[in-house]
Each structure stands twice: as C-alpha cells, then as structure tokens.
Design an enzyme around this catalytic site. Structure first.
Site, PDB file in Angstrom:
ATOM      1  CG  ASP A   8      48.411 -11.878 -17.515  1.00 42.09           C
ATOM      2  OD1 ASP A   8      48.875 -10.797 -17.094  1.00 42.09           O
ATOM      3  OD2 ASP A   8      47.226 -12.203 -17.408  1.00 42.09           O
ATOM      4  CE1 TYR A  15      43.395  -7.325 -38.523  1.00 41.51           C
ATOM      5  CE2 TYR A  15      44.138  -9.559 -38.978  1.00 41.51           C
ATOM      6  CZ  TYR A  15      44.412  -8.224 -38.772  1.00 41.51           C
ATOM      7  OH  TYR A  15      45.705  -7.778 -38.828  1.00 41.51           O
ATOM      8  CE1 TYR A  74      38.552  -2.274 -20.326  1.00 45.54           C
ATOM      9  CE2 TYR A  74      36.300  -1.563 -19.877  1.00 45.54           C
ATOM     10  CZ  TYR A  74      37.232  -2.576 -20.002  1.00 45.54           C
ATOM     11  OH  TYR A  74      36.850  -3.884 -19.790  1.00 45.54           O
ATOM     12  CG  PHE A  79      37.882 -11.867 -11.985  1.00 42.21           C
ATOM     13  CD1 PHE A  79      37.577 -12.903 -11.113  1.00 42.21           C
ATOM     14  CD2 PHE A  79      36.831 -11.108 -12.508  1.00 42.21           C
ATOM     15  CE1 PHE A  79      36.260 -13.181 -10.761  1.00 42.21           C
ATOM     16  CE2 PHE A  79      35.518 -11.373 -12.157  1.00 42.21           C
ATOM     17  CZ  PHE A  79      35.229 -12.417 -11.294  1.00 42.21           C
ATOM     18  N   GLY A 124      46.961  -8.867 -13.685  1.00 46.07           N
ATOM     19  CA  GLY A 124      46.772 -10.292 -13.420  1.00 46.07           C
ATOM     20  C   GLY A 124      47.696 -10.749 -12.299  1.00 46.07           C
ATOM     21  CB  ALA A 171      37.243 -10.145 -23.323  1.00 46.76           C
ATOM     22  N   GLY A 225      46.453 -10.842 -35.818  1.00 46.20           N
ATOM     23  CA  GLY A 225      47.461 -11.238 -36.804  1.00 46.20           C
ATOM     24  C   GLY A 225      47.957 -12.648 -36.546  1.00 46.20           C
ATOM     25  CB  SER A 268      42.125  -5.140 -21.282  1.00 46.28           C
ATOM     26  OG  SER A 268      41.860  -3.760 -21.051  1.00 46.28           O
ATOM     27  CE  LYS A 315      52.232   0.665 -26.254  1.00 40.37           C
ATOM     28  NZ  LYS A 315      53.589   0.974 -25.709  1.00 40.37           N
TER      29      LYS A 315
END
Ligand code: UDP
Length: 310
Positions: free
Chosen positions: A31, A159, A145, A11, A36, A114, A102, A75, A91
């Site tokens: 994706d 990072y 979540y 979305f 999605g 996000a 990475g 996600s 995951k």
C-alpha cells in the site's frame, strides 16, 4: 496460502487482511497509504505471518517468493478522493492492475479484482444485473474511476482468456463499517460525523437518489466464498435493500439521537440517480446473501466512530 493484498491498509483491504490472517494464511499488504492507513493493520505488524510493504503498485512490483493469490484492492474509492487524485486513480487501476496481473502470471498465482458498481455509471437498468453494460460518461469527473475500473475488468478478462490466468472479479456496491475514514466524504461517514457533532446534515440534490448499503462483514464473507469458487464473470456484491439518501439521513439522525438539521447542497456532477444490485448471481454461484441489516450495521459503525474518536 501466501497472499498479496494491494491496498491492504484501506478500509476493505484491512478487513480482508484480518480474515485471511485469522484463517492461518500468510498475508503481504502492499500500500502507498495515499488513502489507506497504517492504523488499520497495526494489529498485525508484529505477526510473523504478516508483512507490510510501502509501495505504489502503479510502479513495477518486485516480490521474492511464491504466491497463491494476488488480491488487487488498491485504489482511491471515495468520490471525494478520486476527484482529488484523478491521475493516481487512473494509474492504479490501469498500470497497477497490469503490474498485479503480470506478477500473478509470473508467480502462477490466482488473481482477484475489486471492481465496482460504478462500472454501471448512472444506470438505465434497475436493479443492475452483471449483464448490463452500463451508462458511463468517460470524460465526466467520475470517469477517472469508472473508466479505470472498466479497463481493469477488461484487462483481467484478457489475462484470463489469453494466458488462462485463474481470475475473479467482484463489483462492490456501497459498503460501510468500522475503519471507513470519517473524512473520506462518503455519505455514511459524512452523515455520522455530522450527526455526532450536531452539525447540519448535507444532503446533495433533493436526496431522492438511491443507494443500498452493505455492512463490511457481509462483503468480506462474499469475497472469501468467491475465492473458493472457480467462476470468471463479474459478480455483484451489495445489499439489495434500496434507500434514498434522505431516508439514510433520517435513520442516522434517529440512531444517534442528534439535533442535526438536514440542509440541501448541489448534486455532484454525474451523481448516479439510482443504484441497486441484483444479487441473483451471488446467491446462486456463491451461496451468499447479506446477513447484517442496515440498522444493526449502522449502530455498530456509530459506536466505532464514538470509541475511535475520529
Ligand atoms: N451524498 C450526500 N451527502 C453527502 C455525501 C454524499 O447527499 O454528504 C450523496 C451523494 O450525492 C450520492 C450518495 O450520497 O448520491 C452516495 O454518495 P457516496 O459519496 O457515499 O458514494 P457514491 O455512491 O456516490 O459512489
């Protein structure tokens, strides 16, 4: 710029793809299509500035060529989805974020995460400022979540500090608009579907819990502005107008002219009782504010659901 958007067929990711393509960028959408939908990006499939790669970013990402940005939006995000896909959700926000970070490091690209208002859990501070650490049940159903997004934020900051990666983090509050899947189980899509079909409107609990609803174009404006501002702390993006779920049900019944009746169903476990963004930071750092009011945004969304016959 050449930009990778993970979750770009979702979305929000697909609306961001539209914006970035229209600005003349090259966009690669990656994706695995578990939540999605290829339909969301079909308008770009023949564009030479666009590429779609069917891949699960929880697995190693291999991509040839230079990149300016990695925008990590992959996600499941609807409570119904992440309750059905708990391991995938954990995951993609842990391994998937690690792989994306990475890759950003290897390519010398900037990184955009996000994140979500769910990092605040069932908040004890109202409205929620970015400095609030949250109130999350790590072992509850929403933990898959909430904790995964909290980990993704921690990894992104690591990072940034350790590798000097140029990063951004947004915390997205409830968002709605065209392409929000009619069956994704969220409150706006559920109520519109039920109202258009004159079915009972399912209010969970007493409907006194609150949310605020931002229209998709406002969120995309905020993301676009944030890409141009070097700031590494999280920023809330959401509508600062609070509504109860019952108020939302009434508004949607009126806007659709529906004959639906409201019925009450059990409140899901750990459903946040209150949620409202403090957007002071977005206003001052990004010069951003919401432009679309709830009624106008809902009218456009209802029209889209009618036309797309979802
Ligand atoms: N909700 C509801 N009826 C529905 C779907 C959701 O009353 O059919 C409520 C839900 O319990 C929550 C709010 O609406 O309090 C927003 O739910 P949603 O799934 O959209 O996302 P959340 O904000 O909880 O992540």
């Amino acid at each position: 710029m050449r930009i990778l958007i993970t979750g770009g067929a979702g979305f929000i990711g697909s609306h961001l793809t539209d914006r970035l393509i229209s600005e003349g960028n090259k966009v690669i959408v990656m994706d695995n299509l578990i939540t999605g939908c290829i339909d969301n990006i079909k308008q770009h499939l023949s564009n030479p500035n666009f590429e779609f790669i069917h891949h699960n970013v929880s697995n190693h990402i291999h991509l040839i060529g230079q990149l300016d940005w990695i925008i990590h939006f992959a996600s499941p995000a609807s409570p119904v989805d992440y309750l059905q896909l708990p391991i995938e959700t954990l995951k993609v926000n842990s391994l998937g974020t690690h792989n994306s970070l990475g890759l950003a490091l290897a390519k010398g690209a900037k990184f955009f995460l996000a994140s979500t208002s769910e990092v605040y859990g069932d908040p004890q501070i109202h409205p929620q400022t970015e400095s609030y650490w949250g109130h999350v049940n790590p072992i509850g159903p929403r933990g898959v979540y909430d904790e995964a997004k909290r980990f993704a934020e921690a990894l992104t900051m690591a990072y940034h500090h350790k590798h000097k990666l140029d990063t951004r983090i947004i915390r997205i509050f409830n968002c709605y608009g065209p392409r929000l899947r009619i069956n994704d189980g969220r409150v706006v899509s559920n109520f519109i579907k039920q109202a258009l079909n004159n079915e009972d409107i399912t209010v969970y609990g007493a409907g006194e819990q609150t949310r605020s609803f931002q229209y998709i174009s406002d969120l995309i404006n905020g993301i676009s502005k944030f890409m141009d501002v070097e700031y590494h702390e999280p920023i809330n993006l959401g509508n600062p107008e609070e509504k109860t779920v019952l108020e939302l049900a009434d508004i949607i019944i009126k806007l659709t002219g529906s004959k639906s009746k409201i019925i009450f169903e059990p409140l899901p476990v750990d459903d946040p009782q209150k949620r409202l963004p403090d957007i002071t930071r977005a206003k001052s750092i990004l010069n951003w504010n919401v432009k679309v009011n709830l009624i106008d945004g809902l009218k456009t969304t209802i029209d889209w659901y009618k036309q797309s016959k979802q």
